[in-house]
Design an enzyme around this catalytic site. Structure first.
Site: not given
Ligand code: C5P
Length: 400
Positions: A337, A279, A305-307, A323, A210, A289, A341
């Site tokens: 959010k 995501d 994973p959502d870190i 953020f 991105n 390739k 979270k």
């Molecule tokens: O869910 P969304 O991507 O909008 O959330 C954004 C926040 O979550 C940011 O702080 C981003 O760094 C964190 N994030 C994360 N891991 C992910 C997706 C988002 O830590 N896989």
């Protein structure tokens, strides 16, 4: 660490004999790594020429508020927004009085009024003028508003009198300017920050990513360091220099970032997730390739994973800050959010409109926590990051 490194400082020179020391102030600020621009009051030009200050600063010196050419190059509002801090040296009794009143009838006073950046005054005047209740009262009011004051020193004065009112030496002004950026509010704290985009491999030469530049995260890391924290920055691929004094770990994918964050979490007090983590990632990165064959292809994606949410779910968890980049309904989405979270604080910004947010040098944020919020007005990301770190430090202290 040198806190003036890469800082943008505006030196305001006002009318007094100590203006002859201004070139030395400029030179030493630049030696400390700052970029310096100079604004003079008309009275200052009676003591020292703009050409001298132009030569030592390397930039045109600004004086008038109504100079169309100069305003077209960098208008007074842009100048006020450009700087990370303002140093008024020397600060005359008259200028101090005008600052207190909020006057804006010349460029120097207009910039001081139009800026949100911290202000340092180095007063210089005759000892009677210094001691006068009007001057002392003005300074007390300005200090109350958060203006920093260095000096004056005491000794023999240009007017032949002896007493307080001499501008302090250039080196002392440089030290005081550096102190504007050192709050010490996070001294002894460990902060882990994620920044930049991630790259999710499709094959050895292609990836999904991105537009995140990483600027906000790097600025937050530098600001947390300046606030006294020990900082680990886990960064996806960016073209940015690692901030001085920050332990920077470079990663590529979301899974790499997650592993690096977990490795850095021991003893972590505050976790700030600014990274634009992908995501999804391709279910399988091809070993070689992928060749073009004219066929329609489907890429199977699996969630990353959502870190941030994972860190927030730890027990005990550090103070967690996320953020949110939204294209509309910023507040509602950000608050949702925050809840979903399970984090302590969220900094939301609007993307896809105007020139703030992704890839820009400027940003504006709406910061939300469970029972409060604060809007951080549009500013360069470096300055915004310092304000945000102060706010994080305050909420962290309140939460403990
Ligand atoms: O869910 P969304 O991507 O909008 O959330 C954004 C926040 O979550 C940011 O702080 C981003 O760094 C964190 N994030 C994360 N891991 C992910 C997706 C988002 O830590 N896989």
């Amino acid at each position: 660490m040198n806190t003036l490194s890469a800082k943008r400082l505006l030196l305001v020179v006002t009318g007094g004999i100590a203006a002859y020391k201004a070139p030395d102030v400029v030179r030493r600020l630049r030696d400390a790594g700052a970029e310096v621009r100079v604004v003079m009051t008309p009275a200052a030009t009676a003591f020292i020429t703009p050409l001298t200050l132009q030569a030592v600063s390397g930039h045109d010196v600004r004086e008038g508020l109504f100079d169309p050419a100069a305003e077209a190059a960098m208008g007074h509002i842009e100048l006020a927004r450009w700087c990370d801090a303002l140093v008024v040296a020397p600060a005359s009794a008259d200028f101090i009085a005008r600052l207190r009143l909020g006057q804006a009838d010349d460029l120097a006073s207009a910039v001081c009024l139009a800026t949100g950046a911290p202000l340092l005054l180095a007063p210089a005047m005759n000892r009677q003028m210094w001691a006068h209740p009007a001057t002392q009262d003005n300074l007390a009011a300005l200090r109350e508003r958060g203006v920093a004051v260095v000096g004056p020193g005491s000794g023999s004065q240009a007017c032949g009198e002896v007493g307080p009112g001499r501008m302090v030496e250039a080196e002392t002004i440089v030290t005081a300017a550096g102190a504007l950026f050192e709050s010490g509010r996070l001294a002894g704290r460990r902060v882990v920050i994620t920044a930049g985009p991630t790259r999710e491999a499709i094959d050895p030469v292609r990836f999904i990513s991105n537009h995140s530049s990483g600027k906000m995260g790097y600025a937050v890391a530098a600001a947390a360091r300046e606030a006294g924290a020990s900082v680990t920055l886990v960064s996806g691929p960016t073209g940015l220099e690692p901030p001085a004094g920050v332990h920077t770990v470079r990663v590529e994918s979301a899974l790499d970032m997650f592993a690096a964050v977990r490795a850095a979490l021991a003893g972590c007090d505050i976790f700030i997730a600014t990274a634009a983590v992908a995501d999804y990632r391709p279910a399988q990165a091809a070993a070689g390739k992928i060749k073009r064959d004219g066929e329609t292809r489907t890429l199977e994606l699996v969630p990353n994973p959502d870190i941030l949410a994972s860190v927030a779910a730890l027990t005990p968890a550090p103070f967690t800050v996320g953020f949110a980049a939204e294209t509309h309904d910023v507040e509602a989405y950000a608050r949702a959010k925050l809840e979903r979270k399970g984090i302590d604080m969220i900094a939301a910004n609007l993307v896809g409109e105007g020139d703030v947010g992704f890839n820009s040098d400027d940003n504006e944020l709406l910061v939300l926590w469970r029972d409060g919020e604060q809007r951080l007005e549009r500013a360069p990301k470096t300055r915004l990051a310092r304000t945000l770190v102060e706010l994080v430090a305050a909420r962290y202290a309140a939460a403990r």
